[in-house]
Scaffold this motif. Structure first.
Motif, PDB file in Angstrom:
ATOM      1  N   GLU A 223      -8.055   7.094   7.981  1.00 27.63           N
ATOM      2  CA  GLU A 223      -7.205   5.950   7.696  1.00 27.63           C
ATOM      3  C   GLU A 223      -5.882   6.015   8.459  1.00 27.63           C
ATOM      4  OE1 GLU A 223      -9.908   6.393   4.076  1.00 27.63           O
ATOM      5  OE2 GLU A 223      -8.961   7.687   5.574  1.00 27.63           O
TER       6      GLU A 223
ATOM      7  N   SER B  68     -12.860   9.068  -1.037  1.00 30.05           N
ATOM      8  CA  SER B  68     -12.427   7.936  -0.215  1.00 30.05           C
ATOM      9  C   SER B  68     -13.165   7.909   1.114  1.00 30.05           C
ATOM     10  CB  SER B  68     -10.917   8.012   0.018  1.00 30.05           C
ATOM     11  OG  SER B  68     -10.538   9.258   0.569  1.00 30.05           O
TER      12      SER B  68
ATOM     13  N   SER C 102       0.822  -1.208   0.000  1.00 28.65           N
ATOM     14  CA  SER C 102       0.000   0.000   0.000  1.00 28.65           C
ATOM     15  C   SER C 102       0.861   1.266   0.000  1.00 28.65           C
ATOM     16  CB  SER C 102      -0.906   0.023   1.232  1.00 28.65           C
ATOM     17  OG  SER C 102      -0.159   0.380   2.392  1.00 28.65           O
TER      18      SER C 102
ATOM     19  N   HIS D 208      -7.872  -4.638   5.352  1.00 27.07           N
ATOM     20  CA  HIS D 208      -7.928  -4.845   3.903  1.00 27.07           C
ATOM     21  C   HIS D 208      -8.038  -3.505   3.183  1.00 27.07           C
ATOM     22  CE1 HIS D 208      -8.718  -7.112   0.215  1.00 27.07           C
ATOM     23  NE2 HIS D 208      -9.625  -6.189  -0.073  1.00 27.07           N
ATOM     24  N   LEU D 209      -8.846  -2.599   3.744  1.00 28.44           N
ATOM     25  CA  LEU D 209      -9.008  -1.292   3.118  1.00 28.44           C
ATOM     26  C   LEU D 209      -7.685  -0.526   3.099  1.00 28.44           C
ATOM     27  CD1 LEU D 209     -10.793   0.936   1.929  1.00 28.44           C
ATOM     28  CD2 LEU D 209     -11.341   1.646   4.249  1.00 28.44           C
TER      29      LEU D 209
ATOM     30  N   LYS E  38      -4.702  -1.692   3.151  1.00 26.64           N
ATOM     31  CA  LYS E  38      -3.775  -2.342   2.216  1.00 26.64           C
ATOM     32  C   LYS E  38      -4.032  -1.919   0.776  1.00 26.64           C
ATOM     33  CE  LYS E  38      -3.056  -6.764   2.670  1.00 26.64           C
ATOM     34  NZ  LYS E  38      -3.336  -8.206   2.913  1.00 26.64           N
ATOM     35  N   SER E  39      -5.259  -1.489   0.483  1.00 24.59           N
ATOM     36  CA  SER E  39      -5.621  -1.113  -0.887  1.00 24.59           C
ATOM     37  C   SER E  39      -5.282   0.337  -1.229  1.00 24.59           C
ATOM     38  CB  SER E  39      -7.123  -1.339  -1.110  1.00 24.59           C
ATOM     39  OG  SER E  39      -7.894  -0.353  -0.423  1.00 24.59           O
ATOM     40  N   LEU E  40      -4.871   1.128  -0.231  1.00 25.29           N
ATOM     41  CA  LEU E  40      -4.643   2.552  -0.461  1.00 25.29           C
ATOM     42  C   LEU E  40      -3.355   2.790  -1.248  1.00 25.29           C
ATOM     43  CD1 LEU E  40      -5.624   3.974   3.044  1.00 25.29           C
ATOM     44  CD2 LEU E  40      -7.058   3.733   1.000  1.00 25.29           C
ATOM     45  N   LYS E  41      -3.401   3.806  -2.102  1.00 31.88           N
ATOM     46  CA  LYS E  41      -2.253   4.140  -2.937  1.00 31.88           C
ATOM     47  C   LYS E  41      -1.601   5.438  -2.461  1.00 31.88           C
ATOM     48  CE  LYS E  41      -3.297   0.646  -5.526  1.00 31.88           C
ATOM     49  NZ  LYS E  41      -2.493  -0.609  -5.406  1.00 31.88           N
TER      50      LYS E  41
ATOM     51  N   GLN F 272     -15.826   5.240   0.891  1.00 32.86           N
ATOM     52  CA  GLN F 272     -15.274   3.895   0.948  1.00 32.86           C
ATOM     53  C   GLN F 272     -14.991   3.502   2.396  1.00 32.86           C
ATOM     54  OE1 GLN F 272     -11.391   3.426  -0.832  1.00 32.86           O
ATOM     55  NE2 GLN F 272     -11.678   1.241  -1.218  1.00 32.86           N
TER      56      GLN F 272
END
Length: 396
Positions: free
Chosen positions: A225, A186, A157, A203-204, A206-209, A189
């Motif tokens: 976050e 976001s 991430s 999981h959320l 881990k998906s962040l950029k 989300q």
């Protein structure tokens, strides 16, 4: 002294019928009127998982008020009383402490001294304090450590280039957009994960950029976050659930009068570290007194004074935190630009924990604003806090 003003019965709300895209700004949500008048001090009446934080030991005594208190303040060229403020700003509870002396205490909209109030992102300030304890215990080595040292799963991430300090200061450089009114932001989300439990917060995250245009540590960007990542670090390093560590290290030591709780969706595997705490006004006040006293209360050391100082020292960014340049930010604490070395925990819809170590004053406000953010209401709250401190300092 306290009062409880009754309101009209609130219809039962079904959280499973709330649209996550409208959680903060829709017509049917416990976050918005008329529902928030009731549910902001009845979160246990909703179908959530509750993670309890139990009190222990003797209650830290607060002296009952000895006389009535009020003050006037000026806002937008008008003069108002403290009672005016309560009505104008949908206040549900208000407490003023001078050391352990209660100066003023009022409750509205059916709340009372035993009500547990949701304070939203004020919880971030408590997470910061818990982080400081874990650091002092050696569970965490340094604020300058990369997050992936403790959460290696986050290598995939945008957190792979972020330090703990940058998360504490809300300067992670992630590609996030906080906008309660934009269904593509976001924010929504994250709200879906909070309301339904899917996906898990882990999981959320881990998906962040990463935002390639922002270097971590250079730009303030207030996002839930970041605080949730800190909560996961705390759990990982101390080897126990977030609520249990909070209970063991803070709640059982501040002389709390009541148990508190965090809430989360029943399907959400991760506890909430970004602002899901419900507690009584007086217990928030006790936590504030502990911070006011440099990390100790009633002869019990909870967190080191050096951490309190570090956490409430403004971070340095290329651009100001607040567009009006009135507020700076430390480690999950807001810091007014005026004197007295005061600092605040703030939460959407008007939740405030104000701590003034110089004047020995703590103020707790819980509210049910119609919108999550309102610059005019925040500005007025600052005016009334300043007026209260000035009046108490003058001996009125």
């Amino acid at each position: 002294m306290q009062t409880a003003v009754a309101s009209q019965p609130i219809p039962t709300i079904n959280i499973h019928k709330i649209k996550s895209s409208e959680l903060l700004a829709g017509p049917y949500s416990y976050f918005v009127p008329p529902y928030n008048y009731y549910y902001f001090h009845h979160m246990d009446k909703l179908d959530f998982q509750l993670d309890w934080i139990r009190r222990a030991g003797a209650v830290y005594p607060l002296k009952e008020p000895t006389h009535s208190f009020t003050t006037n303040y000026r806002y937008k060229n008008h003069h108002y009383t403290l009672s005016d403020y309560m009505k104008r700003n949908a206040v549900t509870g208000f407490l003023i402490l001078k050391d352990n002396q209660i100066i003023y205490e009022r409750y509205f909209h059916g709340a009372n001294q035993h009500s547990r109030f949701l304070t939203n992102s004020v919880g971030k300030s408590i997470t910061s304090t818990l982080f400081g304890i874990a650091l002092e215990e050696g569970k965490i080595s340094s604020v300058d450590d990369p997050i992936i040292k403790y959460l290696p799963e986050m290598r995939v991430s945008g957190f792979n280039r972020v330090t703990l300090k940058q998360a504490l200061e809300m300067a992670t450089g992630l590609d996030l957009t906080y906008d309660p009114y934009d269904p593509h932001s976001s924010t929504h989300q994250f709200n879906a994960a909070a309301l339904t439990g899917v996906p898990s917060f882990t999981h959320l995250l881990k998906s962040l950029k990463a935002n390639p245009k922002i270097i971590p540590g250079t730009l303030f960007d207030y996002e839930n976050e970041n605080s949730e990542a800190l909560g996961l670090v705390i759990e990982k390093t101390v080897g126990m659930p977030f609520n249990e560590y909070l209970q063991q290290k803070i709640w059982s030591k501040i002389g709390a009068q009541s148990d508190a709780f965090l809430y989360r969706a029943k399907a959400q595997r991760d506890q909430c570290a970004f602002g899901c705490l419900s507690a009584t006004l007086r217990d928030y006040g006790r936590f504030g007194l502990m911070m006011m006293n440099g990390g100790s209360l009633g002869g019990t050391r909870i967190v080191g004074s050096s951490w309190v100082k570090e956490a409430t020292t403004p971070a340095k960014f290329a651009k100001p935190v607040d567009k009006n340049e009135d507020l700076s930010y430390g480690y999950q604490w807001w810091i007014p630009s005026n004197s007295d070395h005061a600092f605040k925990g703030l939460g959407i819809f008007g939740q405030i924990l104000y701590v003034n170590p110089t004047k020995h004053i703590v103020i707790v406000e819980t509210s049910a604003w119609p919108k999550p953010e309102d610059d005019k209401r925040w500005e007025e709250s600052s005016k009334v806090m300043d007026a209260i401190v000035a009046a108490i300092s003058r001996g009125k």
